[in-house]
Design a protein around this motif. Structure first.
Motif, PDB file in Angstrom:
ATOM      1  N   ARG B  46       0.823  -1.197   0.000  1.00  0.00           N
ATOM      2  CA  ARG B  46       0.000   0.000   0.000  1.00  0.00           C
ATOM      3  C   ARG B  46       0.869   1.265   0.000  1.00  0.00           C
ATOM      4  O   ARG B  46       0.620   2.200  -0.748  1.00  0.00           O
ATOM      5  N   LYS B  50       1.037   4.189  -2.853  1.00  0.00           N
ATOM      6  CA  LYS B  50       0.896   5.607  -2.504  1.00  0.00           C
ATOM      7  C   LYS B  50       2.094   6.400  -3.023  1.00  0.00           C
ATOM      8  O   LYS B  50       1.934   7.511  -3.533  1.00  0.00           O
ATOM      9  N   PHE B  92       9.495  21.342   5.453  1.00  0.00           N
ATOM     10  CA  PHE B  92       8.121  21.479   5.938  1.00  0.00           C
ATOM     11  C   PHE B  92       7.436  20.106   6.006  1.00  0.00           C
ATOM     12  O   PHE B  92       6.887  19.704   7.036  1.00  0.00           O
ATOM     13  N   ILE B  93       7.495  19.359   4.904  1.00  0.00           N
ATOM     14  CA  ILE B  93       6.789  18.081   4.833  1.00  0.00           C
ATOM     15  C   ILE B  93       7.435  17.056   5.760  1.00  0.00           C
ATOM     16  O   ILE B  93       6.766  16.420   6.579  1.00  0.00           O
ATOM     17  N   PHE B  96       6.993  17.939   9.653  1.00  0.00           N
ATOM     18  CA  PHE B  96       5.643  17.858  10.221  1.00  0.00           C
ATOM     19  C   PHE B  96       5.074  16.441  10.174  1.00  0.00           C
ATOM     20  O   PHE B  96       4.420  16.010  11.119  1.00  0.00           O
ATOM     21  N   LEU B  97       5.317  15.716   9.084  1.00  0.00           N
ATOM     22  CA  LEU B  97       4.795  14.347   9.032  1.00  0.00           C
ATOM     23  C   LEU B  97       5.507  13.480  10.063  1.00  0.00           C
ATOM     24  O   LEU B  97       4.895  12.636  10.725  1.00  0.00           O
ATOM     25  N   ASP B  99       6.696  14.536  12.860  1.00  0.00           N
ATOM     26  CA  ASP B  99       6.134  14.949  14.142  1.00  0.00           C
ATOM     27  C   ASP B  99       4.817  14.225  14.413  1.00  0.00           C
ATOM     28  O   ASP B  99       4.587  13.701  15.506  1.00  0.00           O
ATOM     29  N   GLY B 100       3.937  14.171  13.397  1.00  0.00           N
ATOM     30  CA  GLY B 100       2.653  13.483  13.553  1.00  0.00           C
ATOM     31  C   GLY B 100       2.859  12.018  13.880  1.00  0.00           C
ATOM     32  O   GLY B 100       2.210  11.467  14.775  1.00  0.00           O
ATOM     33  N   HIS B 101       3.800  11.391  13.172  1.00  0.00           N
ATOM     34  CA  HIS B 101       4.074   9.968  13.385  1.00  0.00           C
ATOM     35  C   HIS B 101       4.589   9.726  14.805  1.00  0.00           C
ATOM     36  O   HIS B 101       4.129   8.805  15.496  1.00  0.00           O
ATOM     37  N   TYR B 103       4.086  11.497  17.433  1.00  0.00           N
ATOM     38  CA  TYR B 103       2.975  11.695  18.375  1.00  0.00           C
ATOM     39  C   TYR B 103       2.149  10.419  18.495  1.00  0.00           C
ATOM     40  O   TYR B 103       1.806   9.981  19.592  1.00  0.00           O
ATOM     41  N   LYS B 104       1.839   9.818  17.361  1.00  0.00           N
ATOM     42  CA  LYS B 104       1.045   8.589  17.386  1.00  0.00           C
ATOM     43  C   LYS B 104       1.781   7.488  18.140  1.00  0.00           C
ATOM     44  O   LYS B 104       1.208   6.829  19.012  1.00  0.00           O
ATOM     45  N   LEU B 108       0.557   5.696  21.598  1.00  0.00           N
ATOM     46  CA  LEU B 108       0.231   4.271  21.680  1.00  0.00           C
ATOM     47  C   LEU B 108       1.119   3.570  22.692  1.00  0.00           C
ATOM     48  O   LEU B 108       0.732   2.547  23.272  1.00  0.00           O
ATOM     49  N   LYS B 114      -5.697   4.760  24.977  1.00  0.00           N
ATOM     50  CA  LYS B 114      -5.662   5.034  23.534  1.00  0.00           C
ATOM     51  C   LYS B 114      -5.260   3.775  22.769  1.00  0.00           C
ATOM     52  O   LYS B 114      -5.848   3.438  21.740  1.00  0.00           O
ATOM     53  N   ALA B 118      -7.885   2.055  20.135  1.00  0.00           N
ATOM     54  CA  ALA B 118      -7.540   2.137  18.713  1.00  0.00           C
ATOM     55  C   ALA B 118      -7.916   0.864  17.964  1.00  0.00           C
ATOM     56  O   ALA B 118      -8.020   0.874  16.741  1.00  0.00           O
TER      57      ALA B 118
END
Lengths: 224, 137
Positions: B46, B50, B92-93, B96-97, B99-101, B103-104, B108, B114, B118
């Motif tokens: 997948r 992408k 930028f990309i 931030f991505l 950072d999001g990862h 955080y997840k 977890l 959480k 999930a």
């Protein structure tokens, strides 16, 4: 070829000529579009950050599967139509700009007209899609769709979808208004009196940018 | 004479770019459709699809900017004043991505509630209730 080789050797910064060899308005349109690219980029990266921090996300094939008059079960069909409408209206805009270079008023009017029709068609499609999703219970702060793996989804999905496609739709709307003004100016011979159709070129840059942003929005929301 | 040559070349260019953009869009749509149908779980395949879709997206962006917006025909200095600032997107990309990862992953790891919720499927009753309240409107 020989002449172009010489012109690239000319001292563009030696004074007495425009160093970028473009008109002021066109250059500023480019810088505006660059700043607008950062605005859209910030929106899409915020969406990406939230998505990377989420444990699941809805399947676009499930969410976007309806077509007006044909019912549901047709994943991505309607958004494909919207994408092609925008690509074709970009092509007619290229033809309008080219007709402007040739100072062919009739062709400028014809192609601008078709570009405006394309823009209005896109906006109508988007209005239908928003209305349909709203009927299914989706809106800012409300998300009726579950994640692809069946777990509960958050409202992040709908919030980002409506905000970003809405911001893009607003750009399409402004583009249509600008193109209508260009059409009126072309029909009333404003550009003929001015002696050039450079204004069409700047409106064209904006219109292509709207198409360009859709390429990114379409990929981020409907495909991946 | 040079003028009409240039015109027909221009006309062919517009037609070719239109065809390229349409074909790329169709391929993207086919991949996007297949991805969710054939590879039900997130995994390497997948992510690979992408990645291909994103590369095709960038190709489309290049054709629009370079040919429809004629940036490819401008002077190099002018192109650079547009393209170089956009290089900020690399930082930028990625930043931030990532950072999001992060955080997840930390949520977890450290937030047991959480981590458990999930994996809980959306209860069917809740959905029915939603349906009922919708029809009630």
């Amino acid at each position: 070829m020989a002449t172009t080789a010489i012109t690239t050797d000319t001292k563009w910064w030696g004074g007495g000529k425009s160093p970028f060899n473009v008109e002021y308005g066109k250059l500023m349109m480019w810088y505006f579009l660059m700043s607008d690219a950062f605005t859209f980029g910030a929106f899409l990266i915020a969406y990406g950050t939230i998505r990377f921090s989420s444990t699941g996300w809805p399947d676009p094939n499930e969410v976007f599967q309806s077509f007006p008059g044909l019912g549901s079960g047709l994943p991505l069909m309607f958004v494909s139509l919207m994408t092609f409408i925008l690509i074709i209206s970009s092509v007619t805009m290229v033809l309008a700009v080219r007709a402007g270079h040739e100072r062919n008023k009739a062709a400028v009017v014809k192609y601008l007209f078709w570009t405006i029709i394309g823009g209005i068609a896109f906006l109508s499609c988007q209005a239908w899609e928003w209305h349909h999703l709203h009927e299914e219970g989706a809106w800012w702060g409300r998300n009726p769709f579950v994640n692809q793996d069946g777990t509960a989804s958050s409202t992040n999905f709908t919030n980002f979808f409506f905000t970003i496609t809405g911001f893009h739709g607003f750009h399409v709307f402004s583009g249509v208004v600008i193109n209508i003004i260009m059409l009126i100016m072309a029909m009333t011979d404003t550009f003929e009196r001015r002696g050039h159709y450079l204004m069409i070129e700047k409106a064209g840059l904006y219109w292509h940018f709207v198409d360009l942003v859709w390429v990114f929005v379409f990929t981020c929301f409907y495909l991946i | 004479m040079a003028h009409s040559d240039h015109d027909s070349a221009n006309k062919n260019e517009v037609r070719n770019v239109t065809i390229i953009l349409s074909v790329l869009t169709i391929v993207e749509l086919a991949l996007g459709f297949l991805m969710y149908k054939s590879f039900n779980d997130p995994g390497f395949m997948r992510s690979a699809i992408k990645g291909i879709i994103i590369i095709l997206m960038l190709a489309k962006a290049f054709y629009i900017v370079s040919y429809f917006m004629h940036l490819g025909h401008e002077l190099r200095n002018m192109i650079m004043t547009i393209v170089v600032p956009l290089g900020l997107f690399f930082w930028f990309i990625i930043a931030f991505l990532y950072d999001g990862h992060t955080y997840k992953v930390s949520r977890l790891t450290y937030d047991k509630y959480k981590a458990e919720s999930a994996n809980v499927k959306q209860p069917a009753i809740e959905k029915n209730e939603e349906k009922r309240s919708e029809t009630g409107h």
